[in-house]
Design a protein around this motif. Structure first.
Motif, short mmCIF file in Angstrom:
data_model
loop_
_atom_site.label_atom_id
_atom_site.label_comp_id
_atom_site.label_asym_id
_atom_site.label_seq_id
_atom_site.Cartn_x
_atom_site.Cartn_y
_atom_site.Cartn_z
N ALA A 1 9.14 2.25 -2.33
CA ALA A 1 9.04 0.83 -2.67
C ALA A 1 10.41 0.16 -2.65
CB ALA A 1 8.40 0.67 -4.05
N ALA A 2 11.41 0.84 -3.19
CA ALA A 2 12.76 0.28 -3.20
C ALA A 2 13.27 0.09 -1.77
CB ALA A 2 13.70 1.18 -3.99
N GLU B 1 0.84 -1.20 0.00
CA GLU B 1 0.00 0.00 0.00
C GLU B 1 0.87 1.25 0.00
OE1 GLU B 1 -2.58 -0.22 3.34
OE2 GLU B 1 -3.76 -1.90 2.53
N TYR B 2 0.38 2.32 -0.63
CA TYR B 2 1.11 3.59 -0.71
C TYR B 2 0.20 4.71 -0.20
CZ TYR B 2 4.11 0.86 -3.75
OH TYR B 2 4.93 -0.12 -4.26
N ARG B 3 0.79 5.58 0.61
CA ARG B 3 0.01 6.68 1.19
C ARG B 3 0.90 7.92 1.32
NH1 ARG B 3 -1.23 8.19 6.62
NH2 ARG B 3 -0.08 6.37 7.40
N VAL C 1 7.86 14.60 -7.13
CA VAL C 1 6.75 14.00 -7.86
C VAL C 1 6.28 12.80 -7.06
CG1 VAL C 1 6.04 12.87 -10.01
CG2 VAL C 1 7.67 14.76 -10.08
N LYS C 2 4.97 12.68 -6.86
CA LYS C 2 4.45 11.61 -6.01
C LYS C 2 4.86 10.23 -6.51
CE LYS C 2 -0.01 10.73 -5.85
NZ LYS C 2 -1.46 10.81 -5.54
N GLN C 3 4.83 10.02 -7.81
CA GLN C 3 5.19 8.71 -8.36
C GLN C 3 6.65 8.38 -8.05
OE1 GLN C 3 4.96 8.31 -12.64
NE2 GLN C 3 4.52 6.13 -12.48
N ARG D 1 4.61 6.86 2.15
CA ARG D 1 4.91 5.63 2.91
C ARG D 1 4.42 4.43 2.12
NH1 ARG D 1 3.17 4.95 9.13
NH2 ARG D 1 4.84 6.52 9.24
N ALA D 2 5.32 3.48 1.92
CA ALA D 2 4.98 2.18 1.34
C ALA D 2 4.95 1.17 2.46
CB ALA D 2 6.00 1.77 0.28
N SER D 3 3.90 0.34 2.52
CA SER D 3 3.78 -0.59 3.63
C SER D 3 3.28 -1.95 3.16
CB SER D 3 2.84 -0.03 4.70
OG SER D 3 1.55 0.20 4.17
N CYS D 4 3.68 -2.96 3.91
CA CYS D 4 3.20 -4.32 3.70
C CYS D 4 3.12 -4.98 5.07
CB CYS D 4 4.12 -5.10 2.78
SG CYS D 4 3.57 -6.80 2.49
#
Length: 241
Positions: free
Chosen positions: A229-230, A188-190, A220-222, A206-209
């Motif tokens: 993610a990395a 998930e990304y937020r 840039v958000k992307q 924040r990337a989470s799992c």
């Protein structure tokens, strides 16, 4: 970082010394130096005055297209046996904000930019998005003043250190493959914070799992999502080792 004027107050246009330095970086003496001055003018200088027409945004628009064409041509030549998917990943890596910001850092481009006093105090010269946009704007100016061959020569010189042997993988795709392969579901990304002026925001994502997460910032958000993610994938792989 070098400051251009003893007073420390940025001007509304690049200094003569900065134009000369930019010409040396590009390897071209401009016939129309107004193009180069525009390429070095951050958008914050013209907010509310001319709808940004005197800033580098229009040249960035041109430079982005020239950059994509030249890099695609270069990759076809450099990797004649690769399929479209691998070539696409390479192109995305080379024209992405982190690669272009790295180019700008090596060239010392941030110090040459003309920025508004408030933006200068806010550290806009060091923002990856601003630096990447400036590289594209300079490419656009070079193309309009000297043509495709001159732009091609600069792009290949500047991006040579970013050209990798192995086709890079998109960090978000790699993370998704890792989590799904272990039955952990989709990451998930937020956006957890936004800072900076409205015309040049910085996003913290924040990337989470499950219970593991990582954060990253970018203009840039992307790009912030990919960096997060990395980082998250590195954490997960370390914990799985």
């Amino acid at each position: 970082m070098r400051r251009r004027r003893g007073s420390g107050a940025p001007s509304s246009s690049p200094a003569e010394a900065d134009l000369a330095a930019a010409e040396a970086i590009l390897g071209h003496a401009f016939n129309d130096r107004a193009l180069l001055a525009q390429a070095l003018s951050h958008s914050g200088l013209s907010q509310g005055r001319d709808q940004g027409l005197a800033s580098n945004e229009r040249l960035e628009f041109v430079g982005d297209r020239v950059l994509g064409l030249v890099v695609a041509e270069w990759l076809i030549e450099r990797f004649p046996a690769e399929r479209e998917g691998a070539l696409g990943r390479r192109l995305a890596h080379l024209v992405a904000e982190p690669s272009l910001a790295s180019v700008a850092g090596r060239l010392g481009l941030g110090a040459l930019l003309a920025v508004a006093p408030g933006d200068d105090r806010a550290g806009v010269r060091d923002r990856p998005a601003v630096l990447a946009d400036a590289v594209e704007a300079m490419i656009g100016a070079l193309y309009l003043d000297a043509g495709l061959e001159a732009a091609r020569g600069f792009i290949r010189r500047a991006l040579a250190p970013e050209m990798v042997v192995d086709a890079p993988r998109d960090p978000k795709s790699a993370l998704q493959e890792w989590t799904l392969g272990r039955g952990l579901g989709l990451p998930e990304y937020r956006v957890v914070a936004t800072s900076g002026p409205s015309h040049a925001p910085t996003f913290r994502v924040r990337a989470s799992c499950r219970d593991t997460w990582a954060e990253a910032e970018a203009g840039v958000k992307q790009a912030a999502e990919k960096a997060a993610a990395a980082s998250l994938l590195a954490l997960l792989e370390k914990g799985d080792g």
